[in-house]
Design an enzyme around this catalytic site. Structure first.
Site, PDB file in Angstrom:
ATOM      1  N   HIS A 162      44.619  35.288 -28.979  1.00 37.95           N
ATOM      2  CA  HIS A 162      46.031  35.180 -29.328  1.00 37.95           C
ATOM      3  C   HIS A 162      46.679  34.073 -28.512  1.00 37.95           C
ATOM      4  O   HIS A 162      46.414  33.928 -27.321  1.00 37.95           O
ATOM      5  CB  HIS A 162      46.778  36.495 -29.121  1.00 37.95           C
ATOM      6  CG  HIS A 162      48.048  36.522 -29.905  1.00 37.95           C
ATOM      7  ND1 HIS A 162      49.223  36.025 -29.428  1.00 37.95           N
ATOM      8  CD2 HIS A 162      48.287  36.929 -31.167  1.00 37.95           C
ATOM      9  CE1 HIS A 162      50.158  36.146 -30.358  1.00 37.95           C
ATOM     10  NE2 HIS A 162      49.614  36.687 -31.433  1.00 37.95           N
ATOM     11  N   HIS A 163      47.540  33.335 -29.179  1.00 40.10           N
ATOM     12  CA  HIS A 163      48.142  32.168 -28.565  1.00 40.10           C
ATOM     13  C   HIS A 163      49.076  32.525 -27.419  1.00 40.10           C
ATOM     14  O   HIS A 163      49.382  31.684 -26.563  1.00 40.10           O
ATOM     15  CB  HIS A 163      48.876  31.376 -29.632  1.00 40.10           C
ATOM     16  CG  HIS A 163      49.027  29.945 -29.283  1.00 40.10           C
ATOM     17  ND1 HIS A 163      49.904  29.527 -28.320  1.00 40.10           N
ATOM     18  CD2 HIS A 163      48.379  28.857 -29.722  1.00 40.10           C
ATOM     19  CE1 HIS A 163      49.808  28.222 -28.208  1.00 40.10           C
ATOM     20  NE2 HIS A 163      48.894  27.787 -29.041  1.00 40.10           N
ATOM     21  N   ALA A 164      49.520  33.772 -27.356  1.00 42.40           N
ATOM     22  CA  ALA A 164      50.382  34.183 -26.244  1.00 42.40           C
ATOM     23  C   ALA A 164      49.565  34.301 -24.954  1.00 42.40           C
ATOM     24  O   ALA A 164      50.117  34.234 -23.858  1.00 42.40           O
ATOM     25  CB  ALA A 164      51.069  35.507 -26.555  1.00 42.40           C
ATOM     26  N   GLU A 220      50.918  24.280 -29.376  1.00 41.56           N
ATOM     27  CA  GLU A 220      51.295  23.885 -28.018  1.00 41.56           C
ATOM     28  C   GLU A 220      52.572  23.069 -28.035  1.00 41.56           C
ATOM     29  O   GLU A 220      53.440  23.216 -27.194  1.00 41.56           O
ATOM     30  CB  GLU A 220      50.212  23.006 -27.386  1.00 41.56           C
ATOM     31  CG  GLU A 220      49.074  23.768 -26.805  1.00 41.56           C
ATOM     32  CD  GLU A 220      48.070  24.139 -27.853  1.00 41.56           C
ATOM     33  OE1 GLU A 220      47.146  23.370 -28.072  1.00 41.56           O
ATOM     34  OE2 GLU A 220      48.236  25.219 -28.467  1.00 41.56           O
ATOM     35  N   PHE A 242      49.695  34.828 -34.880  1.00 39.06           N
ATOM     36  CA  PHE A 242      49.645  33.683 -33.985  1.00 39.06           C
ATOM     37  C   PHE A 242      48.398  33.683 -33.106  1.00 39.06           C
ATOM     38  O   PHE A 242      48.495  33.537 -31.897  1.00 39.06           O
ATOM     39  CB  PHE A 242      50.939  33.605 -33.172  1.00 39.06           C
ATOM     40  CG  PHE A 242      52.109  33.145 -34.007  1.00 39.06           C
ATOM     41  CD1 PHE A 242      52.410  31.798 -34.117  1.00 39.06           C
ATOM     42  CD2 PHE A 242      52.871  34.049 -34.726  1.00 39.06           C
ATOM     43  CE1 PHE A 242      53.461  31.365 -34.910  1.00 39.06           C
ATOM     44  CE2 PHE A 242      53.921  33.628 -35.524  1.00 39.06           C
ATOM     45  CZ  PHE A 242      54.218  32.283 -35.618  1.00 39.06           C
TER      46      PHE A 242
END
Lengths: 464, 464
Positions: free
Chosen positions: A141-143, A199, A22
Site C-alpha cells: 500500500h502506498h501509505a 509520489e 492505492f
C-alpha cells in the site's frame, strides 16, 4: 514504535474506496535456476513455514486504527506478529501458462483490497509460467511505502551474483534507518531521475499540508482565483471516466538501445521515445474503439528539474503536460510534435522558482487530487488524459537465489477520471512498460501492450 | 424487469461489510472424463469466449443501486449484458495440487467480496488437481439465491448420463418461473428436509418484517420482556469472537452407511451421527488449543418439523439447540447425550404451534441477527456456539460433460460471533462436510476436517 502518518501518506488512506485502491505493485519475471524442478518455489514456501525468517521494518508495521482509515491521528504501530503464511502466497497459472494467463492472474491480484488489519503488503510466488520461468508479484500500500522506494527495496534484496543462493526475501533484509520508518513529509523524492505519479501527488500535497488546505487551495486554482499559467485543456476521452473495482494489467518490454536510436533521430530524449510509443499505441487502441478525440491527447509526465533559485543544485519535483499528438497519422510528424511539446514544457518549468514549480504542478494535479473527495470523483474535466512515468532501475542483471531476473514491471494506481496509468522501469538494457487500467472502462486493455511492440517497429521504419 | 428485494433478502445486503460477506458457495469435485487432456477446461473457456451462451434469470440480474446497498427501494434489474469472461474464471492449483492446495485456493476465493455492480455470482474452473480431477467453485450472493436453491440449480445443470457432453452450464439453463425471479418472502423453505442456517435466519426475519421491527422484537426477547422459553446458555468459546476478512475452508467426506450404522447403534438419527462427528472433532481441536470450555458446546441445528396446528401437513422451519456433550471424553456417553438432547428439543418443538415455533426460533437466532447491527456485532453472549446444518442432495451419481461428480461441499457464511459454520451435503452415498470459518479467529481450521475423519473410526470402535 508508534509513528504518525504524514499528511501525504494519509492521503492514500483517505482515497481508499471500493473502486479506488492505492496500492502499487511490482511484477518480476525470472528464469528458473539451472537444474531445478518446476515446483522449486514450493520449497521456498515450506522453508518459510518451518523456519519463519525475521520481518524487518517497514514490513512489520500496521495501522493503529484499521477500521477508521481516516482517523486524523492514524499512525503506524509494530504488529505483534507477522503471519507469513498470509503475506507470502503461492499461485499457479492455468494452462498454457503464457503471458496472457499471467496477465489475467496478476490483474485479479491487483484488484483485491489490501487488508489494513495487517502490515499492508503481499508477496505472491507464481508458478506454471512457460519457458522455465516463474514470477513474483509484490503488492504494497502506498501509505506504507511509495512505489519508487518499494521497487528499490525489492531490487536491493536481489543479488548480482548468480551463485548466491542464500539471499533473504526483501522483508527480511534490515533497512538503513532512513527508510526503516515510513517517510516524513518531504519536498523532493528520494532520488532524482524518475518518480511515480503517486509520489508526485503526495509531494505536492505535502507542500499544501493537510487535506482541507489542499482542497481550498485547489478550489482557488480551478475557479481561476489563482493566477498561475492555465494548463492546456485535454480533450474528453474514454480514458477519463469513473472506474470499477476490476483491473487489467498488460506488459511490454522494449530494447532501450532501439528506443534511444529513435530518440536521437527525432532530436529528443529517451522519455520522448517512450511517449511516442505510448502515443502510437493509444492512437490505435482508441481508433479501434472509434473513440479517438480530434484534439491530441495530453500526457502528464512527472519530471525532476533543477529550479532557478536552488543554489544547492537539488532537484525539484515537477509535472509537465505534453501533447501526445495522437491526431497525427504520420509517425514522423507525431514524434516531432511530442519532442517540441516536452521541450517547451521543460523550458517553462526551468525558468520557475522551486515554489512556482510546486504550485504549477499542483495546478496540473488538482483534478486528480480532487478525485479523492467524495461527490467530486470522476466528474471533473481532465487537464490531462493519462499519466506516463519512467522510473530508472538497475542496468545490470540481478538474481534471486540463482534465478535470473528477466524483467521488472511496475503496476500503478488507476483512479476515477484516470482509468489508465503507464509506468516504465528500465532494467538491464530493456524498458519494461506496465499498463495498469480499469478492466471495465478500458476493455481489452492488453492490446495497448501489443500495439506498443508494433509501434517500435513502425517508428524505426519511419525515422531511422 | 425490476423486482423489489424481499426484506429477508435485503437483510443479507444490510449485513455486508469488510469482514462479513453474505455469499454462499459450492465446491464440486470431478474426475476428468476418460481420454481427455489435463487442460480440457481450457476449451470450455475458449468456447464461452468465442460463442457466449445465453445467461438466464436469475443469473443476469444485478442490483439497481449497487453503491447504496441499504437502499430501502433496492431492487433487481436485468443487466444490459453479462460479461462471461468476468463471471467465469480459470484458476490453477500450485504443486502438488492436492487437497491442501485446493483448500488454500478456495479459502482465498471465498474471502473476496462479490462485485455488486454485476450479477452477484462467479464460477471458477480449477485445474491442476491431482488424481486426474478438477474442481468447480461457484459463489453466489445470498441476496440473489439462497444456498439451498443455488445447490439445486447447480445439481439440475448436471446430468445422470455420463455420455451427455452437451450439457449447458448452470447459468444457461432456463429455470421454471418459480425460481426465475428472486424469491418472495415465504414461511417455509422450498423443500422439507434440510436447510441452511442463512435460510432459517431469513425466514424468521421475514416473519418479523422489516429490520427495525426485528431489532425491536429481539431487544424485547433479549431483555426478558418476552416470556418465551429461555434458551440454554452456551459457554464462552473462541469460536464466538469477531471475525476478520480472511476465510479458511476444509472438507471431509464420510460414507453415509457408516454414519447410519453408528446412529442405529446409538438409538439416534443420521443427524445425531453428524453432530457426534462434529462434536468429537471440535473437542479435539479445542483441547489442542487449550480452549475447551468446561460446559458442553451448544449447536444450533436448523430443522423442519410438523407443527401441531398445521392441518395441511406442511412443515414449519425451526431451530433446535443441541448439547454437543464436548465435556465428555467417552465417545459412547457423548453420543448418548447428543441423542437425548436432540430428541428432547424436537419434542419441545413438535408440541408448539407454527407461530410459537417461529417465535422460539427467533429467540434462538436473535444474537446472530443482531450481529448485523453496527456496534453490537460480536459483542453479544452467544445462545449457541456453532451452527451445524445438513442439506440432503441427490443419492445417485451425476456428470458434467462426461466428468463424474465425486463430491459436493457447501461453503457458508461465518459472521461476527459465529466464526465457524459446519454444513453437510449428502451426495451419492457420502456425507460431504464443509467447515467454513474465519482464518484468524480459528487458526489451522483444516484440522477439524482431519479430526472428523478420525472421529468416525473412533465412534465405530466405541459403539459398534
Amino acid at each position: 514504535m508508534t509513528k504518525r502518518l504524514s499528511p501525504s501518506d494519509a492521503m492514500f488512506l483517505y482515497g481508499e474506496s471500493k473502486e479506488m485502491m492505492f496500492h502499487v505493485a511490482g511484477l518480476l519475471l525470472f528464469t528458473r535456476p539451472p537444474r531445478t524442478h518446476p515446483d522449486h518455489l514450493r520449497h521456498l514456501m515450506d522453508d518459510l513455514r518451518s523456519d519463519p525468517p525475521p520481518v524487518h521494518s517497514p514490513w512489520n508495521l500496521r495501522l493503529r486504527t484499521p477500521d477508521l482509515l481516516r482517523n486524523p491521528l492514524q499512525s503506524w504501530v509494530e504488529a505483534d506478529s507477522v503471519d507469513l503464511e498470509y503475506h507470502v502466497r503461492r499461485t499457479a497459472l492455468p494452462s498454457p501458462g503464457d503471458e496472457r494467463e499471467l496477465g489475467i492472474v496478476v490483474s485479479r491480484l491487483h484488484g483485491h483490497h489490501i487488508d489494513f488489519h495487517r502490515p499492508p503488503w503481499e508477496l505472491h510466488l507464481i508458478e506454471g509460467l512457460d519457458r522455465e520461468r516463474f514470477a513474483i508479484y509484490v503488492k504494497v500500500h502506498h501509505a506504507l511505502v511509495d512505489g519508487f522506494t518499494a521497487m528499490r527495496l525489492l531490487v536491493n534484496a536481489l543479488s548480482t551474483d548468480p551463485e548466491d543462493r542464500e539471499r533473504p526475501l526483501f522483508f527480511s533484509v534490515p533497512q538503513p534507518e532512513r527508510v526503516r520508518a515510513p517517510r516524513e513529509p518531504r519536498e523532493a523524492p528520494p532520488e532524482p531521475g524518475g518518480l511515480h505519479f503517486p509520489e508526485l501527488l503526495a509531494t505536492v500535497r505535502a507542500q499544501y499540508g493537510a487535506t482541507k488546505t489542499v482542497i481550498r487551495a485547489l478550489r482557488k486554482v480551478i475557479t481561476g482565483e489563482d493566477d498561475l499559467v492555465t494548463p492546456r485543456q485535454a480533450p474528453r476521452c474514454i480514458i477519463n471516466a469513473r472506474i470499477s473495482r476490476s483491473r487489467r494489467f498488460a506488459t511490454q518490454s522494449l530494447e532501450i538501445d532501439r528506443l534511444k536510436a529513435i530518440a536521437r533521430a527525432a532530436g529528443g530524449t529517451l522519455n520522448d521515445a517512450i511517449l511516442a510509443i505510448s502515443s502510437a499505441s493509444l492512437r490505435r487502441y482508441l481508433l479501434e474503439r472509434d473513440a479517438l478525440p480530434a484534439e491530441p491527447l495530453i500526457a502528464m509526465v512527472p519530471v525532476a528539474v533543477r529550479a532557478k533559485d536552488d543554489a544547492g543544485g537539488g532537484n525539484a519535483v515537477g509535472a509537465i503536460l505534453a501533447s501526445l499528438a495522437t491526431h497525427q497519422s504520420d509517425p514522423v510528424k507525431r514524434i516531432a510534435e511530442i519532442v517540441a511539446s516536452t521541450r517547451h514544457a521543460k523550458q517553462q518549468l526551468q525558468g520557475m522558482s522551486k515554489a512556482a514549480i510546486l504550485s504549477y504542478s499542483a495546478l496540473l494535479l488538482a483534478p486528480s487530487m480532487l478525485q479523492t473527495v467524495p461527490g467530486i470523483a470522476g466528474r471533473i474535466k481532465p487537464t490531462y488524459n493519462v499519466v506516463i512515468s519512467n522510473v530508472p532501475g538497475p542496468d545490470h542483471s540481478l538474481y534471486f537465489r540463482g534465478a535470473k531476473l528477466e524483467a521488472s514491471y511496475p503496476m500503478s494506481i488507476p483512479i476515477h477520471g484516470q482509468a489508465l496509468n503507464i509506468t516504465c522501469n528500465s532494467y538491464a538494457g530493456r524498458m519494461c512498460f506496465g499498463f495498469t487500467g480499469c478492466r471495465d472502462t478500458l476493455p481489452h486493455l492488453q492490446r495497448l501492450a501489443v500495439f506498443a511492440g508494433e509501434a517500435l517497429v513502425e517508428l524505426e521504419r519511419a525515422v531511422l
